[in-house]
Design a protein around this motif. Structure first.
Motif, PDB file in Angstrom:
ATOM      1  N   ILE A 153      -1.429  23.169   5.262  1.00 44.14           N
ATOM      2  CA  ILE A 153      -1.273  23.622   6.717  1.00 44.14           C
ATOM      3  C   ILE A 153      -2.015  25.189   6.771  1.00 44.14           C
ATOM      4  CG2 ILE A 153       0.598  22.359   7.333  1.00 44.14           C
ATOM      5  CD1 ILE A 153       2.692  24.670   6.890  1.00 44.14           C
ATOM      6  N   GLY A 154      -2.685  25.447   5.890  1.00 40.34           N
ATOM      7  CA  GLY A 154      -3.413  26.748   6.182  1.00 40.34           C
ATOM      8  C   GLY A 154      -2.555  27.874   6.010  1.00 40.34           C
ATOM      9  N   GLY A 155      -3.307  29.183   6.276  1.00 38.50           N
ATOM     10  CA  GLY A 155      -2.655  30.522   6.483  1.00 38.50           C
ATOM     11  C   GLY A 155      -2.790  30.944   7.671  1.00 38.50           C
ATOM     12  N   GLU A 156      -2.225  32.278   7.859  1.00 39.25           N
ATOM     13  CA  GLU A 156      -2.233  32.821   9.135  1.00 39.25           C
ATOM     14  C   GLU A 156      -2.417  34.429   8.926  1.00 39.25           C
ATOM     15  OE1 GLU A 156       1.531  31.574  10.646  1.00 39.25           O
ATOM     16  OE2 GLU A 156       2.445  33.161   9.993  1.00 39.25           O
ATOM     17  N   PRO A 157      -2.639  35.180   9.955  1.00 43.02           N
ATOM     18  CA  PRO A 157      -2.843  36.409   9.776  1.00 43.02           C
ATOM     19  C   PRO A 157      -1.523  37.201   9.560  1.00 43.02           C
ATOM     20  CG  PRO A 157      -3.865  35.909  11.858  1.00 43.02           C
ATOM     21  CD  PRO A 157      -3.144  34.684  11.400  1.00 43.02           C
ATOM     22  N   GLY A 205      -4.738  24.461  -0.609  1.00 38.59           N
ATOM     23  CA  GLY A 205      -5.377  25.218   0.418  1.00 38.59           C
ATOM     24  C   GLY A 205      -4.624  26.860   0.626  1.00 38.59           C
ATOM     25  N   ASP A 206      -4.862  27.515   1.592  1.00 40.14           N
ATOM     26  CA  ASP A 206      -4.475  29.005   1.831  1.00 40.14           C
ATOM     27  C   ASP A 206      -2.998  28.807   1.655  1.00 40.14           C
ATOM     28  OD1 ASP A 206      -6.980  29.737   1.920  1.00 40.14           O
ATOM     29  OD2 ASP A 206      -6.976  30.003   4.556  1.00 40.14           O
ATOM     30  N   LYS A 262       0.749  -1.318   0.139  1.00 38.36           N
ATOM     31  CA  LYS A 262       0.015   0.136   0.136  1.00 38.36           C
ATOM     32  C   LYS A 262       0.935   1.357   0.131  1.00 38.36           C
ATOM     33  CE  LYS A 262      -3.978  -1.974   2.432  1.00 38.36           C
ATOM     34  NZ  LYS A 262      -4.824  -2.042   3.439  1.00 38.36           N
ATOM     35  N   LYS A 263       0.397   2.303  -0.758  1.00 45.74           N
ATOM     36  CA  LYS A 263       1.133   3.361  -0.783  1.00 45.74           C
ATOM     37  C   LYS A 263       0.859   4.425   0.498  1.00 45.74           C
ATOM     38  CE  LYS A 263       2.830   2.979  -4.928  1.00 45.74           C
ATOM     39  NZ  LYS A 263       4.248   2.948  -5.238  1.00 45.74           N
ATOM     40  N   LYS A 264       2.001   4.916   0.990  1.00 46.21           N
ATOM     41  CA  LYS A 264       1.595   5.729   1.955  1.00 46.21           C
ATOM     42  C   LYS A 264       1.686   7.125   1.585  1.00 46.21           C
ATOM     43  CE  LYS A 264       4.303   2.757   5.468  1.00 46.21           C
ATOM     44  NZ  LYS A 264       5.306   2.633   6.253  1.00 46.21           N
ATOM     45  N   ILE A 265       0.380   7.769   2.263  1.00 44.72           N
ATOM     46  CA  ILE A 265      -0.146   9.321   2.006  1.00 44.72           C
ATOM     47  C   ILE A 265      -0.091   9.868   3.269  1.00 44.72           C
ATOM     48  CG2 ILE A 265      -1.657  10.723   0.769  1.00 44.72           C
ATOM     49  CD1 ILE A 265      -2.376   8.478  -0.968  1.00 44.72           C
ATOM     50  N   VAL A 266       0.502  11.148   3.340  1.00 41.35           N
ATOM     51  CA  VAL A 266       0.644  11.924   4.582  1.00 41.35           C
ATOM     52  C   VAL A 266       0.064  13.253   4.292  1.00 41.35           C
ATOM     53  CG1 VAL A 266       1.684  13.124   6.509  1.00 41.35           C
ATOM     54  CG2 VAL A 266       2.408  10.987   5.714  1.00 41.35           C
ATOM     55  N   VAL A 267      -1.287  13.676   4.796  1.00 40.95           N
ATOM     56  CA  VAL A 267      -1.916  14.920   4.796  1.00 40.95           C
ATOM     57  C   VAL A 267      -1.495  15.798   5.908  1.00 40.95           C
ATOM     58  CG1 VAL A 267      -4.023  16.021   4.216  1.00 40.95           C
ATOM     59  CG2 VAL A 267      -3.665  13.813   3.183  1.00 40.95           C
ATOM     60  N   LEU A 268      -0.715  17.074   5.350  1.00 45.35           N
ATOM     61  CA  LEU A 268      -0.519  17.789   6.566  1.00 45.35           C
ATOM     62  C   LEU A 268      -1.580  19.073   6.811  1.00 45.35           C
ATOM     63  CD1 LEU A 268       3.170  18.074   6.152  1.00 45.35           C
ATOM     64  CD2 LEU A 268       2.023  16.591   7.432  1.00 45.35           C
ATOM     65  N   GLY A 269      -2.624  19.112   7.668  1.00 45.07           N
ATOM     66  CA  GLY A 269      -3.436  20.144   7.699  1.00 45.07           C
ATOM     67  C   GLY A 269      -4.786  19.435   7.668  1.00 45.07           C
ATOM     68  N   ALA A 270      -5.624  20.052   8.565  1.00 45.05           N
ATOM     69  CA  ALA A 270      -7.063  19.178   8.737  1.00 45.05           C
ATOM     70  C   ALA A 270      -7.900  20.460   8.350  1.00 45.05           C
ATOM     71  CB  ALA A 270      -7.573  18.462   9.998  1.00 45.05           C
ATOM     72  N   GLY A 271      -7.780  21.286   7.471  1.00 44.38           N
ATOM     73  CA  GLY A 271      -8.478  22.415   7.118  1.00 44.38           C
ATOM     74  C   GLY A 271      -9.447  21.929   5.927  1.00 44.38           C
ATOM     75  N   PHE A 272     -10.128  22.884   5.494  1.00 43.56           N
ATOM     76  CA  PHE A 272     -11.160  22.676   4.097  1.00 43.56           C
ATOM     77  C   PHE A 272     -10.427  21.889   3.346  1.00 43.56           C
ATOM     78  CE2 PHE A 272     -13.292  26.269   6.212  1.00 43.56           C
ATOM     79  CZ  PHE A 272     -14.621  25.749   6.389  1.00 43.56           C
ATOM     80  N   ALA A 273      -9.059  22.271   3.035  1.00 44.78           N
ATOM     81  CA  ALA A 273      -8.491  21.556   2.009  1.00 44.78           C
ATOM     82  C   ALA A 273      -7.938  20.108   2.307  1.00 44.78           C
ATOM     83  CB  ALA A 273      -7.110  22.385   1.384  1.00 44.78           C
ATOM     84  N   GLY A 274      -7.392  19.918   3.503  1.00 48.64           N
ATOM     85  CA  GLY A 274      -6.822  18.718   3.726  1.00 48.64           C
ATOM     86  C   GLY A 274      -7.781  17.670   3.971  1.00 48.64           C
ATOM     87  N   VAL A 275      -9.346  18.131   4.442  1.00 48.83           N
ATOM     88  CA  VAL A 275     -10.025  17.179   4.834  1.00 48.83           C
ATOM     89  C   VAL A 275     -10.861  16.692   3.457  1.00 48.83           C
ATOM     90  CG1 VAL A 275     -12.553  17.168   5.973  1.00 48.83           C
ATOM     91  CG2 VAL A 275     -10.760  17.882   7.353  1.00 48.83           C
ATOM     92  N   SER A 276     -11.235  17.675   2.831  1.00 46.28           N
ATOM     93  CA  SER A 276     -11.576  17.480   1.613  1.00 46.28           C
ATOM     94  C   SER A 276     -10.721  16.395   0.668  1.00 46.28           C
ATOM     95  CB  SER A 276     -12.010  18.549   0.584  1.00 46.28           C
ATOM     96  OG  SER A 276     -11.033  19.178   0.134  1.00 46.28           O
ATOM     97  N   ALA A 277      -9.676  16.776   0.541  1.00 41.13           N
ATOM     98  CA  ALA A 277      -8.609  15.617   0.047  1.00 41.13           C
ATOM     99  C   ALA A 277      -8.585  14.244   0.723  1.00 41.13           C
ATOM    100  CB  ALA A 277      -7.256  16.183  -0.188  1.00 41.13           C
TER     101      ALA A 277
END
Length: 671
Positions: free
Chosen positions: A107-111, A310-311, A3-18
């Motif tokens: 991993i999203g954005g920040e102010p 994502g951002d 099995k291929k190993k996939i790591v998603v960094l960040g559980a924002g809208f982009a990370g969760v949808s992916a």
């Protein structure tokens, strides 16, 4: 094949949808690890509601276990990324190391404080749940201190709240404060006019990425609500007790002044996450955003299994990076996931093309502006659309739990009239007062069901005591022989005569009423006309009258359906008898559920459905329509007052929630 190993960094809208897309498509071909600093996804577009105290903070948190934990090929990890080892293909976190074949950095954005002195030390950003809760505490602290402050100038500064920036976040934040101001003044015994709200914007207009016509409407609405719109005011410094602004339009002489205030909410800009620097990926020209090509691969590392979404993504479209909005985050996540899948399963990669349906801005809980395609929405309809989009998002997540939670907190449990319906849907009445009605309603169904089951169906509470077999014969003309038709006509003629002369006491039941109508039709076929029977139409009952049925027999469309399932054969007749018994036992079950207060929402909804069925098939009179509004009223948790639901519902929620979602935790570790 491993099995291929996939790591998603960040559980924002982009990370969760992916992650959802990867998990669904690569069920047995990949192991996916989702890493985030928090154990939940934050609904960024609801943070202003949390900050102003309109909804509980849990309303803007979507627990990852509930969203993804039931997927066997997904592991959740609560941790912070330290470095991305691109040569060794490893993700290094504070507490572990994770090998990967493919990694998606989301991993999203920040102010972005743009280097303005004092903003980091004294300003309040609105980019995380922690930020929202800090603002909420600051608002409460200022009110508490101001309520006992005797120095007028200091008191005024405490009650002056500045929102820096007039983008979507800034306007939505000040909109919430408009509603909050009224409640705050009442709770702390202040005059509402003492609380000052300032929108500080360096540009000459507000909402500069929105349709200009809608933006101007928002500007006018804010001024109507006594919000000070300070355009051409650039903040140059912030301190603990005041901000410094430079006043003047471009090309004009600028005047510097101070605005005394202890609260600065900073919403002026967004940049990529500075943690992206630790990954040592190529950045764009500014803003810490990671440069991505058309396939969402990290520029400079094409073909090495490194994707960006994502951002934090700086994919360039027409010379500008894609906007940092929810739609763009989800779409870049989908593109990256689709191209990872194409690499694993084989297939053609596709390029990212942003398709944005529109923009919506809430200005408080009851008013907003929106542009959907070419349609402009204002006020109630804009807010209705925004609420609909949130509900649609929860449904896309396939989460009935979060759909129910959102609707509950936004509409039914919102206090101080701070919702779309101005509080009309949010009154919390004590369900104890529904107890007598629930018992009465349950007995009504019980007294109707028992005679049908045990054979004494001449009288019943509802009056709809005809057997299904008889009902079908009399109203539809099938499942009977000519001899049966003749006998039925004679029988109904006798009842019609009794009803016409008042000799039969049974005229007061719905059952007799239906028979009378059948008799008129049957006798007419035999050349006998009866003209002195005139059923009374209405929802009230008068002594000595015959209540009129809602429909004159079975509608033709219903007859067609019934004839399919119950043909004029011995089998069809047996089916009719079977359904008769089933419906009687269903009524009995609903009655007992109502009386004992078990599953009352389902039971009440069931009685409403049955009533509608009876009404549309000629088995019910207008008088009995009260069953429907009573059933709807009892759906409001009536079983939790002197009923089994008080213990049954929480137990079921706990057991079924754990079985379906698993156990939620504050920290998740890899399986």
């Amino acid at each position: 094949m491993s099995k291929k190993k996939i790591v998603v960094l960040g559980a924002g809208f982009a990370g969760v949808s992916a992650t959802r897309q990867l998990s669904k498509t690569l069920k047995d071909e990949a192991e996916i690890t989702l890493i985030d600093r928090h154990s939940y996804q934050t609904s960024m577009t609801q943070l202003h509601e949390v900050a102003a105290g309109r909804v509980p903070f849990t309303n803007a948190q979507y627990d990852l276990q509930k969203l993804l934990g039931k997927r066997k090929n997904v592991s959740l990890v609560t941790d912070s990324v330290v470095k991305l080892d691109k040569e060794g293909k490893k993700v290094i976190t504070k507490n572990g190391v994770y090998d990967y074949d493919y990694v998606l950095v989301a991993i999203g954005g920040e102010p972005n404080d743009f280097g303005v002195p004092g903003v980091k030390e004294f300003g309040f950003t609105l980019w995380s749940m922690d930020d929202a809760l800090k603002i909420k505490r600051q608002l409460e602290r200022m009110l508490q201190m101001a309520s006992v402050e005797t120095d007028d100038e200091k008191r005024k500064a405490m009650l002056t709240f500045n929102i820096a920036g007039s983008g979507f976040t800034g306007i939505e934040m000040v909109g919430e404060l408009i509603d909050w101001r009224k409640k705050a003044a009442r709770d702390w015994k202040l005059d509402e006019s003492e609380i000052t709200l300032n929108v500080v914007e360096m540009m000459p207009t507000i909402l500069n990425t929105l349709d200009r016509k809608q933006a101007d409407k928002a500007h006018a609405y804010l001024e109507k609500k006594n919000v000070h719109i300070l355009t051409n005011h650039g903040i140059t410094a912030a301190t603990q007790d005041h901000i410094v602004v430079s006043v003047g339009a471009r090309g004009e002489d600028h005047v510097e002044k101070q605005i005394p205030s202890y609260t600065l909410i900073w919403t002026t800009g967004v940049q990529g996450n500075t943690e992206a620097q630790a990954s040592e990926l190529t950045e764009t020209e500014r803003g810490h955003r990671l440069l991505a090509n058309d396939y969402m691969e990290a520029v400079g590392f094409e073909g090495k299994g490194i994707y960006v979404a994502g951002d934090v993504s700086g994919h360039m479209t027409d010379g500008r990076p894609q906007p940092q909005i929810v739609e763009a985050a989800e779409q870049t996540g989908h593109t990256a996931a689709a191209n990872i899948i194409a690499e694993i399963k084989g297939g053609e990669k596709h390029k990212f093309v942003g398709k944005y349906q529109g923009t919506m801005v809430s200005v408080g809980s009851q008013w907003g502006v929106a542009v959907i395609g070419k349609t402009r929405l204002t006020g109630f309809w804009a807010m209705a659309m925004k609420n609909f989009i949130y509900v649609l998002y929860t449904l896309q997540l396939r989460s009935a739990y979060y759909c129910f939670t959102y609707i509950k907190n936004e509409i039914f449990h919102t206090e101080d009239e701070r919702n779309l319906f101005r509080g009309h849907a949010s009154r919390r009445g004590n369900v104890l007062w529904l107890f007598p009605l629930r018992i009465f309603f349950g007995l009504a169904w019980l007294l109707d069901a028992v005679p049908k089951i045990f054979g004494n169906a001449s009288q019943s509470w509802m009056g709809s005591s005809l057997k299904i077999s008889t009902f079908l014969k009399d109203n539809g003309g099938w499942l009977q022989t000519p001899a049966e038709l003749k006998a039925a006509a004679a029988h109904t003629a006798s009842k019609a005569a009794d009803a016409a002369t008042g000799a039969s006491a049974a005229v007061h039941t719905d059952s007799t009423n239906v028979s009378v109508q059948q008799a008129v039709a049957a006798l007419a076929k035999h050349g006998i006309n009866i003209t002195n029977i005139n059923p009374a139409k209405g929802i009230t009952y008068e002594y000595g009258t015959v209540p009129a049925p809602i429909t004159n027999g079975v509608p033709h469309w219903m007859q067609s359906i019934m004839k399919i399932f119950m043909p004029n054969t011995e089998t069809g007749y047996n089916i009719a008898l079977f359904l008769q018994k089933v419906m009687s036992f269903v009524e009995l079950g609903l009655a007992l559920c109502l009386i004992f207060g078990a599953f009352t929402f389902i039971a009440s909804a069931g009685t409403a459905v049955l009533t509608v069925m009876f009404a549309t098939t000629g088995m019910l009179t207008w008088v009995s329509l009260w069953y429907i509004p009573v059933a709807i009223a009892l759906m409001a948790g009536s079983g939790r007052a002197i009923g089994i639901d008080k213990w049954l519902q929480p137990w079921l929620q706990k057991v079924l929630g754990k079985a379906w979602y698993g156990k939620s935790k504050s920290i998740y570790k890899e399986r």
